[in-house]
Each structure stands twice: as structure tokens, then as C-alpha cells.
Design a protein around this motif. Structure first.
Motif, PDB file in Angstrom:
ATOM      1  N   GLU A   1      29.820 -10.495  -6.014  1.00 31.86           N
ATOM      2  CA  GLU A   1      29.226  -9.153  -5.769  1.00 31.86           C
ATOM      3  C   GLU A   1      28.715  -8.586  -6.908  1.00 31.86           C
ATOM      4  O   GLU A   1      27.456  -8.101  -7.064  1.00 31.86           O
ATOM      5  N   GLU A   2      29.611  -8.419  -8.013  1.00 28.99           N
ATOM      6  CA  GLU A   2      29.383  -7.678  -9.146  1.00 28.99           C
ATOM      7  C   GLU A   2      28.269  -8.436 -10.005  1.00 28.99           C
ATOM      8  O   GLU A   2      27.632  -7.580 -10.896  1.00 28.99           O
ATOM      9  N   GLU A   3      28.014  -9.599  -9.879  1.00 27.27           N
ATOM     10  CA  GLU A   3      26.958 -10.432 -10.688  1.00 27.27           C
ATOM     11  C   GLU A   3      25.667 -10.560  -9.752  1.00 27.27           C
ATOM     12  O   GLU A   3      24.935 -11.245 -10.111  1.00 27.27           O
ATOM     13  N   ARG A   4      25.637 -10.185  -8.784  1.00 24.41           N
ATOM     14  CA  ARG A   4      24.353 -10.229  -7.898  1.00 24.41           C
ATOM     15  C   ARG A   4      23.429  -9.085  -8.434  1.00 24.41           C
ATOM     16  O   ARG A   4      23.395  -7.875  -8.281  1.00 24.41           O
ATOM     17  N   VAL A   5      22.035  -9.795  -8.706  1.00 27.34           N
ATOM     18  CA  VAL A   5      20.953  -8.998  -9.226  1.00 27.34           C
ATOM     19  C   VAL A   5      19.799  -9.303  -8.364  1.00 27.34           C
ATOM     20  O   VAL A   5      19.217 -10.448  -8.374  1.00 27.34           O
ATOM     21  N   SER A   6      19.335  -8.354  -7.466  1.00 21.16           N
ATOM     22  CA  SER A   6      18.469  -8.547  -6.587  1.00 21.16           C
ATOM     23  C   SER A   6      16.978  -9.138  -7.253  1.00 21.16           C
ATOM     24  O   SER A   6      16.682  -8.495  -7.927  1.00 21.16           O
ATOM     25  N   GLY A   7      16.667 -10.290  -6.755  1.00 21.27           N
ATOM     26  CA  GLY A   7      15.434 -10.797  -7.464  1.00 21.27           C
ATOM     27  C   GLY A   7      15.496 -11.432  -8.446  1.00 21.27           C
ATOM     28  O   GLY A   7      14.620 -12.417  -9.075  1.00 21.27           O
TER      29      GLY A   7
ATOM     30  N   ALA B   1       7.103  -5.533  -1.670  1.00 23.20           N
ATOM     31  CA  ALA B   1       8.385  -6.100  -1.296  1.00 23.20           C
ATOM     32  C   ALA B   1       8.913  -7.093  -2.056  1.00 23.20           C
ATOM     33  O   ALA B   1       8.450  -7.926  -2.625  1.00 23.20           O
ATOM     34  N   LEU B   2      10.133  -6.889  -2.392  1.00 25.05           N
ATOM     35  CA  LEU B   2      11.029  -7.543  -3.536  1.00 25.05           C
ATOM     36  C   LEU B   2      11.764  -8.877  -2.571  1.00 25.05           C
ATOM     37  O   LEU B   2      11.829  -9.957  -2.860  1.00 25.05           O
ATOM     38  N   PRO B   3      12.646  -8.424  -1.542  1.00 25.71           N
ATOM     39  CA  PRO B   3      13.271  -9.673  -1.013  1.00 25.71           C
ATOM     40  C   PRO B   3      12.345 -10.909  -0.365  1.00 25.71           C
ATOM     41  O   PRO B   3      11.543 -10.850   0.248  1.00 25.71           O
ATOM     42  N   LEU B   4      12.821 -11.932  -0.959  1.00 21.96           N
ATOM     43  CA  LEU B   4      12.277 -13.431  -0.786  1.00 21.96           C
ATOM     44  C   LEU B   4      11.101 -13.527  -1.527  1.00 21.96           C
ATOM     45  O   LEU B   4      10.291 -14.432  -1.098  1.00 21.96           O
TER      46      LEU B   4
ATOM     47  N   ILE C   1       2.558   1.194  -7.240  1.00 22.38           N
ATOM     48  CA  ILE C   1       3.371   2.336  -7.180  1.00 22.38           C
ATOM     49  C   ILE C   1       4.765   1.970  -6.581  1.00 22.38           C
ATOM     50  O   ILE C   1       5.010   1.803  -5.543  1.00 22.38           O
ATOM     51  N   GLN C   2       5.731   2.048  -7.566  1.00 21.47           N
ATOM     52  CA  GLN C   2       7.175   1.280  -7.545  1.00 21.47           C
ATOM     53  C   GLN C   2       8.113   2.329  -7.336  1.00 21.47           C
ATOM     54  O   GLN C   2       8.385   3.128  -8.151  1.00 21.47           O
ATOM     55  N   THR C   3       8.746   2.437  -6.274  1.00 22.53           N
ATOM     56  CA  THR C   3       9.574   3.597  -5.780  1.00 22.53           C
ATOM     57  C   THR C   3      10.954   3.055  -5.402  1.00 22.53           C
ATOM     58  O   THR C   3      11.746   4.006  -5.278  1.00 22.53           O
ATOM     59  N   ASN C   4      11.363   1.966  -5.192  1.00 24.45           N
ATOM     60  CA  ASN C   4      12.660   1.472  -4.856  1.00 24.45           C
ATOM     61  C   ASN C   4      12.893   0.058  -5.495  1.00 24.45           C
ATOM     62  O   ASN C   4      13.258  -0.862  -4.943  1.00 24.45           O
ATOM     63  N   GLY C   5      12.570   0.079  -6.753  1.00 22.84           N
ATOM     64  CA  GLY C   5      12.712  -1.103  -7.684  1.00 22.84           C
ATOM     65  C   GLY C   5      14.116  -1.487  -7.645  1.00 22.84           C
ATOM     66  O   GLY C   5      15.158  -0.941  -8.024  1.00 22.84           O
TER      67      GLY C   5
ATOM     68  N   GLY D   1      11.792  -3.044  -3.195  1.00 24.12           N
ATOM     69  CA  GLY D   1      10.621  -3.287  -3.890  1.00 24.12           C
ATOM     70  C   GLY D   1      10.903  -3.885  -5.198  1.00 24.12           C
ATOM     71  O   GLY D   1      12.154  -3.800  -5.703  1.00 24.12           O
ATOM     72  N   PHE D   2       9.993  -4.149  -5.905  1.00 28.61           N
ATOM     73  CA  PHE D   2      10.109  -4.561  -7.445  1.00 28.61           C
ATOM     74  C   PHE D   2      10.182  -3.642  -8.246  1.00 28.61           C
ATOM     75  O   PHE D   2       9.849  -2.691  -8.211  1.00 28.61           O
ATOM     76  N   LEU D   3      11.046  -4.117  -9.438  1.00 26.73           N
ATOM     77  CA  LEU D   3      11.378  -3.072 -10.250  1.00 26.73           C
ATOM     78  C   LEU D   3      10.392  -3.526 -11.648  1.00 26.73           C
ATOM     79  O   LEU D   3       9.703  -2.726 -12.255  1.00 26.73           O
TER      80      LEU D   3
END
Length: 346
Positions: free
Chosen positions: A22-28, A214-217, A238-242, A246-248
Motif C-alpha cells: 500500500e505504501e508503494e501504490r501511486v495511482s496512475g 478521469a485518472l482511474p484506468l 482544469i485539474q482539481t483532484n490530481g 483526476g490526472f495530476l
């Protein structure tokens, strides 16, 4: 279908050679947290997620579901600002509507779990019609209301092609100008906008605005399978939950990072990110109506995330109608915790 997807995720997780701590998970980067309808998030690795999508797509191709993805279009103009007119790709439908090709056109596309009645559609529609004479076409895609997020993702390319088909029809048969046509999409709707832009026949759209795409998948290194900066003459994000929903990393030619782009002020206890993710639609509607989001120019998106772009305004405002002619780069945007969110007319 929900049980099938959950079992598929569990099965894929079980056979994963090396589970990611879990500590190594980086979404995207090495996987995604997939949103569930109950608000929870389920982690899958990149390999697991891509395999799941492939299997879903193959299954739906066999069943013929992807060829029958339902998409509806609802027209609003200054003559019918609150009463929808359903339009189809027929001369009778368009001629009997208030569509006027001499006015600019805006397509608006909602995200997962939503419909044409979503608050974002009402707010954005009202903002544009408050500016002058426009055709505002709200896109309703029924597969957004699939129980499982992944089944909605699989439908995105086909929905985008159907939006492009309507755009192409209006250009070819009614003289709608691509130079005066923009597509605005939130979350999965932003990627649908990208696919619409990829499939226009007579040139590029004037602009696409992605509201916290959207970022997931979706993968940053696969731009042809998501919204990217080449899908229109100008793409703004317009990126608000990167890094969560959402994408960062920057998606648009002009990428704007309100409050650094990860979380938004006023979104308390926003564990799932839903508040910050949805805030992008409120910011955009306000930007269209008030043009009140001054920004700071940044060297790159990392500076924007860290609010390390100085204290001088750039002269560029997030969501401004003139951005298509002058903007290229990443921008930090200060915002308030409640409406009006913008810092004014600086």
C-alpha cells in the motif's frame, strides 16, 4: 455485472505475482484506485486493470453492446434556455429545433453516474447562455450510469465517436463552424470529448475543456486512449483532484491547477476526492460567467502543485474564452473555499 467485475478484480489480484504494498501504490503510475458506487475505492495494478478492460471489451464486442451504446442530445438556446429539445441526426429534427448554425455551439458531457439533469449541466448551460447567443447541446450517455466504473470506461471511445458523428452531421448539413464549436467534458466526459475531437472529419474543434479528466484506468503514456492536447486546436484542463480521481500531470495545452490541483479548499474530509473532483465543474461555470480566475504562470506542473510559481498574476485567466489564442503552459490558480471561488478581476 457488479458481481462479475468484483470477482474479476479478486481473481486478478490473486494471481498477481508481486502484490504492490500500500505504501508503494501511486495511482496512475503502478495502478489505480477504482471508484465504486458506494464511494469506496478498490486498488488494481496496471496489469490487472488493463487485462480487466480488455476482457470487458471483448465480452461486449461479442454481445454487441458496444455497437448500441445509447447517446442522446438535448439542445438549449436563448429561445429555450430551460426547456430541452431532443435532437437527432435528421433534417426534420434539427429544422424543428431552435438550433442556429450562425451562433457558436457548446457540447457539454457529464461524467460517471450522472445524466443530462446533473447540476453541472445546468450551471454550465446557464453560464454560456448568459453570455449571449449560443447553441448549448447537453450530451446524455446512459452507460455513465453503469453500476461498475470499468463498464463505463469501456464505452468512452464509442460515445466519443457518437458525439463526433453529431458534430460532423451539423457541419456537413447545417453549416455549423468547427471554429466556433467547443466540447466541455467532466471526468470520463473529458475523455469522451477527446474521442470526439479525434473523430471530427472536417478539421479540428476550436477547443476542448477537460474538467478534471478521469485518472482511474487511463494512462498518461497512452495519449491516444485519453484526452490529449492534440484533440482540438486548443485543449484546456482544469485539474482539481490530481492523483486520485483526476490526472495530476498536465493534460491540456493549457493546464490549470486550482489550489495546486490535488484538493480543494472547502472540501472537508474529502477521503474519496469526490468533492474536489466535482469542484472543477463549479469553477468552470463561474469562469464562463464571471471571468474571475487569475493565475500564476509556472515552469512546470510540479511548481503548480507546490504553489511555487511566484506571486505575480500572469494575465491568463482559467476558463477564459480567449485562452485558445494565447495560452500554452501550466498555471497555478488561487481559489476561495466557497462561491465565488475566483480571486476576482485581477
Amino acid at each position: 455485472m457488479k458481481v462479475v467485475i468484483i470477482l474479476a478484480i479478486c481473481a486478478l489480484t490473486a494471481v498477481a505475482a508481486v502484490p504492490i504494498p500500500e505504501e508503494e501504490r501511486v495511482s496512475g503510475e503502478n495502478g489505480w484506485y477504482i471508484p465504486q458506487t458506494d464511494g469506496s475505492l478498490v486498488w488494481v495494478s496496471i496489469e490487472e486493470g488493463e487485462k480487466m478492460l480488455d476482457e470487458l471489451e471483448n465480452k461486449e464486442e461479442i454481445e454487441g453492446r458496444l455497437s448500441t451504446v445509447p447517446v442522446s442530445f438535448y439542445l438549449y438556446t436563448n429561445r429555450n434556455p430551460s426547456k430541452k429539445q431532443k435532437i437527432t441526426e435528421t433534417a426534420k429534427s434539427i429544422n424543428n429545433s431552435d438550433f442556429d448554425a450562425s451562433n457558436p455551439t457548446r457540447f457539454v458531457i457529464h461524467g460517471w453516474t450522472q445524466s443530462y439533469t446533473a447540476g453541472m449541466n445546468k450551471d454550465i448551460r446557464a453560464a454560456w447562455l448568459g453570455r449571449g447567443k449560443y447553441n448549448v447541446i447537453i450530451v446524455d450517455w446512459a452507460r455513465a450510469r453503469s453500476v461498475d466504473y470499468a463498464t463505463s470506461v469501456v464505452a468512452v471511445p464509442k460515445v466519443g465517436k457518437k458525439v463526433a458523428s453529431m458534430i460532423n452531421y451539423l457541419v456537413e448539413n447545417f453549416g455549423m463552424s468547427l471554429e466556433e464549436t467547443e466540447v466541455i467534458g467532466h471526468s470520463l466526459g473529458a475523455h469522451i470529448a477527446g474521442y470526439a475531437g479525434k473523430n471530427t472529419k472536417h478539421g479540428l474543434l476550436h477547443a476542448i475543456v477537460g474538467l478534471d479528466p478521469a485518472l482511474p484506468l487511463f494512462s498518461y503514456n497512452k495519449p491516444n486512449k485519453r484526452l490529449n492536447a492534440n484533440d482540438a486546436n486548443y485543449v484546456e484542463s482544469i485539474q482539481t483532484n490530481g492523483g486520485q480521481l483526476g490526472f495530476l500531470k498536465p493534460i491540456g495545452k493549457g493546464a490549470f491547477y486550482p489550489n495546486g490541483g490535488k484538493s480543494q479548499p472547502g472540501c472537508l474530509l474529502d477521503v474519496t476526492g469526490a468533492c474536489s473532483h466535482g469542484r472543477s465543474t463549479s469553477y468552470y461555470a463561474e469562469a464562463v460567467a464571471r471571468d474571475d480566475f487569475p493565475s500564476m504562470s509556472c515552469g512546470d506542473y510540479q511548481e503548480a502543485v507546490k504553489d511555487a510559481c511566484g506571486s505575480s498574476y500572469s494575465g491568463v485567466k482559467m476558463g477564459a474564452v480567449t485562452n485558445a489564442y494565447m495560452v500554452n503552459g501550466d498555471y497555478y490558480v488561487p481559489v476561495h473555499s466557497s462561491s465565488p471561488y475566483g480571486y476576482g478581476y485581477a
